[in-house]
Every structure is written in structure tokens, then in C-alpha cells.
Design a protein around this motif. Sequence first.
Motif, mmCIF file in Angstrom:
data_model
loop_
_atom_site.group_PDB
_atom_site.id
_atom_site.type_symbol
_atom_site.label_atom_id
_atom_site.label_comp_id
_atom_site.label_asym_id
_atom_site.label_seq_id
_atom_site.Cartn_x
_atom_site.Cartn_y
_atom_site.Cartn_z
ATOM 1 N N UNK A 133 0.646 -1.080 0.054
ATOM 2 C CA UNK A 133 -0.030 0.059 -0.124
ATOM 3 C C UNK A 133 0.830 1.158 0.125
ATOM 4 N N UNK A 134 0.265 2.488 -0.154
ATOM 5 C CA UNK A 134 0.971 3.683 -0.212
ATOM 6 C C UNK A 134 0.158 4.923 0.499
ATOM 7 N N UNK A 135 0.660 5.861 0.784
ATOM 8 C CA UNK A 135 -0.051 7.018 1.253
ATOM 9 C C UNK A 135 -0.873 7.585 0.202
ATOM 10 N N UNK A 136 -2.093 8.028 0.823
ATOM 11 C CA UNK A 136 -3.060 8.747 0.161
ATOM 12 C C UNK A 136 -3.813 7.775 -0.796
ATOM 13 N N UNK A 137 -3.792 6.523 -0.720
ATOM 14 C CA UNK A 137 -4.330 5.562 -1.614
ATOM 15 C C UNK A 137 -5.944 5.350 -1.040
ATOM 16 N N UNK A 138 -6.714 5.691 -1.911
ATOM 17 C CA UNK A 138 -8.385 5.271 -1.519
ATOM 18 C C UNK A 138 -8.499 3.877 -1.418
ATOM 19 N N UNK A 139 -8.991 3.402 -0.149
ATOM 20 C CA UNK A 139 -9.319 2.074 -0.095
ATOM 21 C C UNK A 139 -10.700 1.695 0.624
ATOM 22 N N UNK A 140 -11.083 0.516 0.380
ATOM 23 C CA UNK A 140 -12.300 0.063 1.285
ATOM 24 C C UNK A 140 -11.943 -1.128 2.295
ATOM 25 N N UNK A 141 -12.670 -1.064 3.271
ATOM 26 C CA UNK A 141 -12.218 -2.088 4.487
ATOM 27 C C UNK A 141 -13.237 -2.463 5.267
ATOM 28 N N UNK A 142 -13.223 -3.584 6.120
ATOM 29 C CA UNK A 142 -14.112 -3.960 6.972
ATOM 30 C C UNK A 142 -13.683 -3.443 8.336
ATOM 31 N N UNK A 143 -14.421 -3.275 9.222
ATOM 32 C CA UNK A 143 -14.278 -2.633 10.551
ATOM 33 C C UNK A 143 -14.101 -3.875 11.601
ATOM 34 N N UNK A 144 -12.855 -4.144 12.159
ATOM 35 C CA UNK A 144 -12.938 -5.143 13.158
ATOM 36 C C UNK A 144 -12.161 -4.979 14.343
ATOM 37 N N UNK A 145 -12.082 -5.725 15.198
ATOM 38 C CA UNK A 145 -10.899 -5.399 16.525
ATOM 39 C C UNK A 145 -10.056 -6.501 16.802
ATOM 40 N N UNK A 146 -9.019 -5.991 17.449
ATOM 41 C CA UNK A 146 -7.778 -6.993 17.730
ATOM 42 C C UNK A 146 -8.383 -7.548 18.876
ATOM 43 N N UNK A 147 -7.362 -8.270 19.658
ATOM 44 C CA UNK A 147 -7.846 -9.293 20.794
ATOM 45 C C UNK A 147 -7.999 -8.416 22.034
ATOM 46 N N UNK A 148 -7.592 -7.024 22.040
ATOM 47 C CA UNK A 148 -7.619 -6.225 23.081
ATOM 48 C C UNK A 148 -8.880 -5.296 23.000
ATOM 49 N N UNK A 149 -9.560 -5.459 21.722
ATOM 50 C CA UNK A 149 -10.923 -4.593 21.544
ATOM 51 C C UNK A 149 -10.763 -3.491 20.819
ATOM 52 N N UNK A 150 -9.456 -3.119 20.121
ATOM 53 C CA UNK A 150 -9.066 -1.914 19.684
ATOM 54 C C UNK A 150 -9.460 -1.973 18.344
ATOM 55 N N UNK A 151 -9.883 -0.940 17.637
ATOM 56 C CA UNK A 151 -10.434 -0.937 16.196
ATOM 57 C C UNK A 151 -9.215 -1.322 15.242
#
Length: 200
Positions: free
Chosen positions: A43-61
Motif C-alpha cells: 500500500x501507499x500513502x493517500x491511496x483510497x481503499x475500502x475495508x471492513x471494521x474489526x477489533x484486535x484481541x484487546x478490543x481496539x479497532x
Amino acid sequence: MGKRYQGIISQWKDEQGFGFITPEDGGERIFVHIRAFAAKRRPADNEPVSYELGQDDRGRPQALRVLPQGQRADGDTDYLGFILFFALVLIALAWLGVTSWWPPAWYLGLSLAAYLAYALDKQAARQDQWRTKESTLHLLALFGGWPGALVAQHRLRHKSRKTSFRVVFWLTVALNLLALAWLLSAPGARMLQSLPLLNG
């Protein structure tokens, strides 16, 4: 397949293999790791992307299943099609009288139990509480809960990246399907006929 969001890679640290995505609709930046990118690319800076939102094992997005904007995420359709085909085959066999209605009911019940077990384990991981043993999850899959387990892995993003776990999981799926095929064969049918609870 989970809801997808749009954003821009606002900071990417290529040497460390992680960065951040700024959501298009505003809000705090979302952490993203190189493993979240579906395509084998940098990936590169300023690249438009789509993504799903999840959490790590500590509950952080964090961002999951990141793709360039405009590219469809079709990976989940494969597992849904597999489960749908399996369910239709079971229902058709019961409808035609090849077998009773216990197999569809059995798989449905065990799938619900497996999905619940995955959900509870994910919640426990976030809260640093007692975890469900992996052997328990595998046994649920082996005895018929694998459709629900497969849905949970994709929908909850839980146990979906650990290679050793997924190898054993797919082995339990194969063993379960082999056992089902035997139970639907002539020897298996004769055994089932000796179990009145399954033919009542």
C-alpha cells in the motif's frame, strides 16, 4: 460478508508493515496491518481503499480485508455458496425420503451452538477472560457444527487467520462429511434404523 467502509491511507510505515486509514466520513484514524490487505501488494500513502471494521484481541479497532476502492470483495461468497449447497442437499434428501429430517435438524442445532461458542470466545479474548478451548471448537465442528463455525469465522473474524487452527478445522469438516456419507449409505442406514429415537 461484513459492512465495508471507505477511507484513505493517511500514513503508511512500510518498514514496520502497518499504518492508518482515515475514514471518508470522518472520525479517528483506523489502524491497519499489512496482513489486512487482500491483494499481495504494498500500500501507499493517500491511496483510497475500502475495508471492513474489526477489533484486535484487546478490543481496539482495526481495518480488515482492505481493498482498493472499486474492487469487489467476493471472498465470502465461496463459503456461503458451500454452506447453501450443503443445506439444500440435506433438505432435498430428507424431502425425497432418502433420509429422515434428523440430519438437517442436527446440523442446524450444532451450527447454532458452534456460532455461539465462537462469539463467546471472541468476547472472552477481548476482555482477557477464560477462553474456550480450541479442542472444544473443533469437536463442535467435527460433530456437525462446522457450517455455523465457518460463518462465525468470517462474520466475527475469529480464528480465521491462525493457519494451524484452520488446517485442523478443515480436517474436521472432511471427516464429518465422510461420516455423513457413510451414515447415508446402506450399512449406515441399517445402523440408523436400529436407533428408534432418530426414526420416530
